[in-house]
Design a protein around this motif. Structure first.
Motif, PDB file in Angstrom:
ATOM      1  N   VAL A   1       0.841  -1.180   0.000  1.00 13.47           N
ATOM      2  CA  VAL A   1       0.000   0.000   0.000  1.00 13.47           C
ATOM      3  C   VAL A   1       0.882   1.237   0.000  1.00 13.47           C
ATOM      4  O   VAL A   1       2.025   1.192   0.499  1.00 13.47           O
ATOM      5  CB  VAL A   1      -0.950  -0.014   1.225  1.00 13.47           C
ATOM      6  CG1 VAL A   1      -0.176   0.070   2.529  1.00 13.47           C
ATOM      7  CG2 VAL A   1      -2.005   1.073   1.137  1.00 13.47           C
ATOM      8  N   GLN A   2       0.392   2.315  -0.551  1.00 17.70           N
ATOM      9  CA  GLN A   2       1.141   3.569  -0.525  1.00 17.70           C
ATOM     10  C   GLN A   2       1.005   4.248   0.833  1.00 17.70           C
ATOM     11  O   GLN A   2       0.016   4.044   1.550  1.00 17.70           O
ATOM     12  CB  GLN A   2       0.635   4.500  -1.620  1.00 17.70           C
ATOM     13  CG  GLN A   2       1.026   4.065  -3.028  1.00 17.70           C
ATOM     14  CD  GLN A   2       0.678   5.111  -4.067  1.00 17.70           C
ATOM     15  OE1 GLN A   2      -0.250   5.899  -3.887  1.00 17.70           O
ATOM     16  NE2 GLN A   2       1.426   5.128  -5.164  1.00 17.70           N
ATOM     17  N   ALA A   3       1.973   5.049   1.156  1.00 19.82           N
ATOM     18  CA  ALA A   3       1.922   5.821   2.396  1.00 19.82           C
ATOM     19  C   ALA A   3       0.627   6.632   2.447  1.00 19.82           C
ATOM     20  O   ALA A   3       0.202   7.210   1.438  1.00 19.82           O
ATOM     21  CB  ALA A   3       3.129   6.733   2.500  1.00 19.82           C
TER      22      ALA A   3
ATOM     23  N   SER B   1      -4.597   2.524   3.755  1.00 19.85           N
ATOM     24  CA  SER B   1      -5.154   1.707   4.832  1.00 19.85           C
ATOM     25  C   SER B   1      -5.140   0.233   4.457  1.00 19.85           C
ATOM     26  O   SER B   1      -5.205  -0.124   3.274  1.00 19.85           O
ATOM     27  CB  SER B   1      -6.602   2.115   5.122  1.00 19.85           C
ATOM     28  OG  SER B   1      -6.692   3.453   5.554  1.00 19.85           O
ATOM     29  N   LEU B   2      -5.043  -0.594   5.477  1.00 19.99           N
ATOM     30  CA  LEU B   2      -5.201  -2.036   5.336  1.00 19.99           C
ATOM     31  C   LEU B   2      -5.930  -2.555   6.565  1.00 19.99           C
ATOM     32  O   LEU B   2      -5.844  -1.953   7.647  1.00 19.99           O
ATOM     33  CB  LEU B   2      -3.846  -2.743   5.234  1.00 19.99           C
ATOM     34  CG  LEU B   2      -3.068  -2.665   3.923  1.00 19.99           C
ATOM     35  CD1 LEU B   2      -1.690  -3.309   4.088  1.00 19.99           C
ATOM     36  CD2 LEU B   2      -3.825  -3.348   2.794  1.00 19.99           C
ATOM     37  N   ARG B   3      -6.616  -3.672   6.391  1.00 25.06           N
ATOM     38  CA  ARG B   3      -7.267  -4.330   7.508  1.00 25.06           C
ATOM     39  C   ARG B   3      -6.776  -5.771   7.587  1.00 25.06           C
ATOM     40  O   ARG B   3      -6.976  -6.543   6.640  1.00 25.06           O
ATOM     41  CB  ARG B   3      -8.778  -4.312   7.360  1.00 25.06           C
ATOM     42  CG  ARG B   3      -9.536  -4.803   8.582  1.00 25.06           C
ATOM     43  CD  ARG B   3     -10.985  -5.063   8.256  1.00 25.06           C
ATOM     44  NE  ARG B   3     -11.827  -5.206   9.445  1.00 25.06           N
ATOM     45  CZ  ARG B   3     -12.972  -5.862   9.457  1.00 25.06           C
ATOM     46  NH1 ARG B   3     -13.429  -6.445   8.355  1.00 25.06           N
ATOM     47  NH2 ARG B   3     -13.691  -5.926  10.568  1.00 25.06           N
TER      48      ARG B   3
ATOM     49  N   SER C   1      -3.636   5.611   7.785  1.00 26.65           N
ATOM     50  CA  SER C   1      -2.507   6.552   7.708  1.00 26.65           C
ATOM     51  C   SER C   1      -1.179   5.825   7.789  1.00 26.65           C
ATOM     52  O   SER C   1      -0.273   6.195   8.552  1.00 26.65           O
ATOM     53  CB  SER C   1      -2.610   7.596   8.827  1.00 26.65           C
ATOM     54  OG  SER C   1      -3.825   8.292   8.767  1.00 26.65           O
ATOM     55  N   LEU C   2      -1.059   4.787   7.010  1.00 22.44           N
ATOM     56  CA  LEU C   2       0.140   3.952   7.061  1.00 22.44           C
ATOM     57  C   LEU C   2       1.375   4.724   6.630  1.00 22.44           C
ATOM     58  O   LEU C   2       1.326   5.580   5.732  1.00 22.44           O
ATOM     59  CB  LEU C   2      -0.052   2.709   6.199  1.00 22.44           C
ATOM     60  CG  LEU C   2      -0.911   1.613   6.857  1.00 22.44           C
ATOM     61  CD1 LEU C   2      -1.451   0.654   5.819  1.00 22.44           C
ATOM     62  CD2 LEU C   2      -0.104   0.883   7.908  1.00 22.44           C
ATOM     63  N   LYS C   3       2.495   4.373   7.276  1.00 18.01           N
ATOM     64  CA  LYS C   3       3.774   5.009   7.016  1.00 18.01           C
ATOM     65  C   LYS C   3       4.776   3.953   6.549  1.00 18.01           C
ATOM     66  O   LYS C   3       4.628   2.767   6.892  1.00 18.01           O
ATOM     67  CB  LYS C   3       4.301   5.673   8.283  1.00 18.01           C
ATOM     68  CG  LYS C   3       3.347   6.670   8.920  1.00 18.01           C
ATOM     69  CD  LYS C   3       3.918   7.174  10.240  1.00 18.01           C
ATOM     70  CE  LYS C   3       2.965   8.164  10.912  1.00 18.01           C
ATOM     71  NZ  LYS C   3       3.506   8.652  12.200  1.00 18.01           N
TER      72      LYS C   3
ATOM     73  N   THR D   1       3.670  -4.006   3.443  1.00 17.79           N
ATOM     74  CA  THR D   1       4.704  -3.157   2.864  1.00 17.79           C
ATOM     75  C   THR D   1       4.080  -1.820   2.489  1.00 17.79           C
ATOM     76  O   THR D   1       3.096  -1.779   1.754  1.00 17.79           O
ATOM     77  CB  THR D   1       5.336  -3.807   1.622  1.00 17.79           C
ATOM     78  OG1 THR D   1       5.877  -5.088   1.980  1.00 17.79           O
ATOM     79  CG2 THR D   1       6.445  -2.933   1.064  1.00 17.79           C
ATOM     80  N   VAL D   2       4.662  -0.752   3.017  1.00 19.90           N
ATOM     81  CA  VAL D   2       4.156   0.595   2.761  1.00 19.90           C
ATOM     82  C   VAL D   2       5.203   1.341   1.944  1.00 19.90           C
ATOM     83  O   VAL D   2       6.328   1.540   2.407  1.00 19.90           O
ATOM     84  CB  VAL D   2       3.851   1.342   4.067  1.00 19.90           C
ATOM     85  CG1 VAL D   2       3.221   2.700   3.762  1.00 19.90           C
ATOM     86  CG2 VAL D   2       2.933   0.519   4.958  1.00 19.90           C
ATOM     87  N   SER D   3       4.829   1.748   0.763  1.00 20.82           N
ATOM     88  CA  SER D   3       5.757   2.463  -0.115  1.00 20.82           C
ATOM     89  C   SER D   3       5.617   3.973   0.089  1.00 20.82           C
ATOM     90  O   SER D   3       4.534   4.477   0.377  1.00 20.82           O
ATOM     91  CB  SER D   3       5.488   2.106  -1.572  1.00 20.82           C
ATOM     92  OG  SER D   3       4.183   2.517  -1.942  1.00 20.82           O
ATOM     93  N   SER D   4       6.738   4.656  -0.086  1.00 15.28           N
ATOM     94  CA  SER D   4       6.730   6.117   0.130  1.00 15.28           C
ATOM     95  C   SER D   4       6.411   6.857  -1.160  1.00 15.28           C
ATOM     96  O   SER D   4       6.335   6.279  -2.227  1.00 15.28           O
ATOM     97  CB  SER D   4       8.081   6.562   0.668  1.00 15.28           C
ATOM     98  OG  SER D   4       9.108   6.163  -0.216  1.00 15.28           O
TER      99      SER D   4
END
Length: 116
Positions: free
Chosen positions: A12-14, A17-19, A84-86, A113-116
């Protein structure tokens, strides 16, 4: 024997959200403390959030206000809503079940995995 299966991870991008979900089998569920932990590359496994049988909740400071843990005793499932994933949230997320006599059970983990 308690069996835990996590799902819901992904890329997911910065800011996204994910559940995550963790389905439990092989044990009574409502009396257990459930939790989510995470382990980044080369790091130790750290607490993210826990929820007791009485719905008392604890969060790591780093996720407060962004993540929400919940449980559905009827479905024997615990959830982790992550908003608000980082990029620093990137890790393998593990579900934990602590039964009343103190034994811990773990799932196999799901990668976030959160991409910036």
């Amino acid at each position: 024997q308690v069996h835990l299966v996590e799902s819901g991870g992904g890329l997911v991008q910065a800011g996204g959200s994910l559940r995550l979900s963790c389905a439990v089998s092989g044990s009574g569920f409502s009396g257990n403390t459930m939790g989510w932990y995470r382990q980044g590359p080369g790091k130790q496994r750290d607490l993210v959030a826990t929820i007791t049988s009485g719905a008392r909740i604890t969060y790591a400071d780093s996720v407060k206000g962004r993540f929400t843990i919940s449980r559905d005793n009827a479905k024997m499932t615990v959830y982790l809503q992550m908003n608000s994933l980082k990029p620093e949230d990137t890790a393998k997320y593990y579900c934990n079940c602590r039964v009343p006599w103190g034994t811990d059970y773990w799932g196999q983990g799901t990668q976030v995995t959160v991409s910036s």
